[in-house]
Design a protein around this motif. Sequence first.
Motif, PDB file in Angstrom:
ATOM      1  N   ASP A   1      -5.712   2.644  -8.190  1.00  0.00           N
ATOM      2  CA  ASP A   1      -4.805   1.552  -8.155  1.00  0.00           C
ATOM      3  C   ASP A   1      -5.135   0.909  -9.701  1.00  0.00           C
TER       4      ASP A   1
ATOM      5  N   GLN B   1     -10.006   5.281  -4.772  1.00  0.00           N
ATOM      6  CA  GLN B   1      -8.854   4.598  -4.310  1.00  0.00           C
ATOM      7  C   GLN B   1      -8.275   3.340  -5.117  1.00  0.00           C
TER       8      GLN B   1
ATOM      9  N   MET C   1       0.578   6.350  -6.927  1.00  0.00           N
ATOM     10  CA  MET C   1      -0.590   7.227  -7.263  1.00  0.00           C
ATOM     11  C   MET C   1      -0.105   8.756  -7.588  1.00  0.00           C
TER      12      MET C   1
ATOM     13  N   GLY D   1      -6.069  13.067   0.717  1.00  0.00           N
ATOM     14  CA  GLY D   1      -6.573  11.941   1.098  1.00  0.00           C
ATOM     15  C   GLY D   1      -8.033  11.975   0.854  1.00  0.00           C
TER      16      GLY D   1
ATOM     17  N   ASP E   1      -0.447  16.394   1.916  1.00  0.00           N
ATOM     18  CA  ASP E   1       0.706  15.180   1.764  1.00  0.00           C
ATOM     19  C   ASP E   1       1.816  15.673   1.182  1.00  0.00           C
TER      20      ASP E   1
ATOM     21  N   ALA F   1       3.640  13.245  -1.389  1.00  0.00           N
ATOM     22  CA  ALA F   1       2.954  12.960  -2.632  1.00  0.00           C
ATOM     23  C   ALA F   1       3.073  14.272  -3.480  1.00  0.00           C
TER      24      ALA F   1
ATOM     25  N   LYS G   1       0.558   4.072  -2.766  1.00  0.00           N
ATOM     26  CA  LYS G   1       0.544   5.461  -2.646  1.00  0.00           C
ATOM     27  C   LYS G   1       1.516   6.298  -3.238  1.00  0.00           C
TER      28      LYS G   1
ATOM     29  N   SER H   1       0.766  -1.210   0.069  1.00  0.00           N
ATOM     30  CA  SER H   1       0.131  -0.082  -0.172  1.00  0.00           C
ATOM     31  C   SER H   1       0.843   1.067  -0.021  1.00  0.00           C
ATOM     32  N   ALA H   2       2.098   1.311   0.602  1.00  0.00           N
ATOM     33  CA  ALA H   2       3.036   2.237   0.575  1.00  0.00           C
ATOM     34  C   ALA H   2       3.447   2.632  -0.840  1.00  0.00           C
TER      35      ALA H   2
ATOM     36  N   TYR I   1       6.856   6.574   2.640  1.00  0.00           N
ATOM     37  CA  TYR I   1       5.766   6.414   3.408  1.00  0.00           C
ATOM     38  C   TYR I   1       6.070   5.275   4.524  1.00  0.00           C
TER      39      TYR I   1
ATOM     40  N   SER J   1      -4.678  12.040  -3.862  1.00  0.00           N
ATOM     41  CA  SER J   1      -3.470  11.799  -3.695  1.00  0.00           C
ATOM     42  C   SER J   1      -2.607  12.923  -2.702  1.00  0.00           C
TER      43      SER J   1
END
Lengths: 190, 190
Positions: free
Chosen positions: B46, B42, A120, B136, B148, B151, A117, A113-114, B184, B133
């Motif tokens: 992906d 989300q 993304m 959130g 973030d 990101a 992320k 998931s990291a 992360y 991204s």
Amino acid sequence: MKKNAANYFKLFKSTFLLSAFTFGGGFVIISLMKKKFVDTLGWLTEEEMLDIAAIAQSTPGAIAVNASILLGWRLMGPVGALVSILGTIIPPLVLLSLISLVYEAFRDNVVVSAVLKGMMAGVCAVIFDVVITMGSKIIKNKKILPIIIMVGAFAAYFILKVNIGYIILFCATLGALTSVYDKKTGKEHI
Amino acid sequence: MLYLQLFWSFFQIGLLGFGGGLAVMPLIQYQVVDKHGWLSLQQFTDLITISEMTPGPIAINSATFVGTQIGGLGGALVATLGCILPSCVIVLTLAWLYGKYSDMAVIKGVLGGLRPTVVALILSAGLSILILSLFGHEGFSWNFASVDLLAAAVFVTGLVILRKYRTSPILVMLGSGVIGGAGYLLLERV
């Protein structure tokens, strides 16, 4: 082109391998198709391949699928089209089914998931790169109507939340009508 | 019933998806996230990430992924079939017309109207992923303290690299996966 099992198999194998190993979308696959079917196999002339590319790009749907339908049909009729469609869609079908099955199990993993992320943010960069390239081409063309369409479609979809299908149909019709008007008056609005 | 909905959704995606590549992404988002809620934003992100990393057209990849997630192998087949059916009909009709009248002024007009539309739609979809991204699941806010930063850094760096060095998108995404992923994981430790 002889419609025998050996040629059907060759068509299947060629489209399958092209689809399985081509990263980077429709335009890349068209140039590889040209290499395979025009230069290597000599099944199509360069002219025919250009026509196929033009039609594949100007119709809805994935360019790779469109091109393989046309190519199969041109070479070996309806069965040929079916064979090359199968060759083109089986690789992504198998690969994505497998990924979809493991995705559920892996998504909750901390490392996965990291990484996703981080990716993304990376995919956003890829998308904005495409938008900048395509958008600046339209702006540099210095035709007013396409720029108005671009801004208007963005406002309609992102801000006003208009149904995406209506936006596409409206802009396609507008383009078609403008081209008819342009042809009559000898102007170039679009 | 579910199969019928899947088929119809991907039929519309196949029918309206002009332009190839990322152009189909906003249509998929509309059907799969906004309208039917089959995937969260989300999961959809992906899926786009995975699609960019694997061969095969995004539309076919998505049909398989979504189909498998909500209806198993049958779902994948039904969605893929829905997605390519419009292509088959339209491409072959157009090829036939093309042979008859090689002047395609109206088709050029339609494409002229659609090109700017597609840019606007890709931008919209890209913005919604970028907001996810950077901010959130709470969505966009003017409170920039909630951004973030990792990101944002990955996004800006990726975009600069893509614009400046014309690097392959796959490399940029791999890089952002590694750097973002490591970042992360470290942040969570601290």
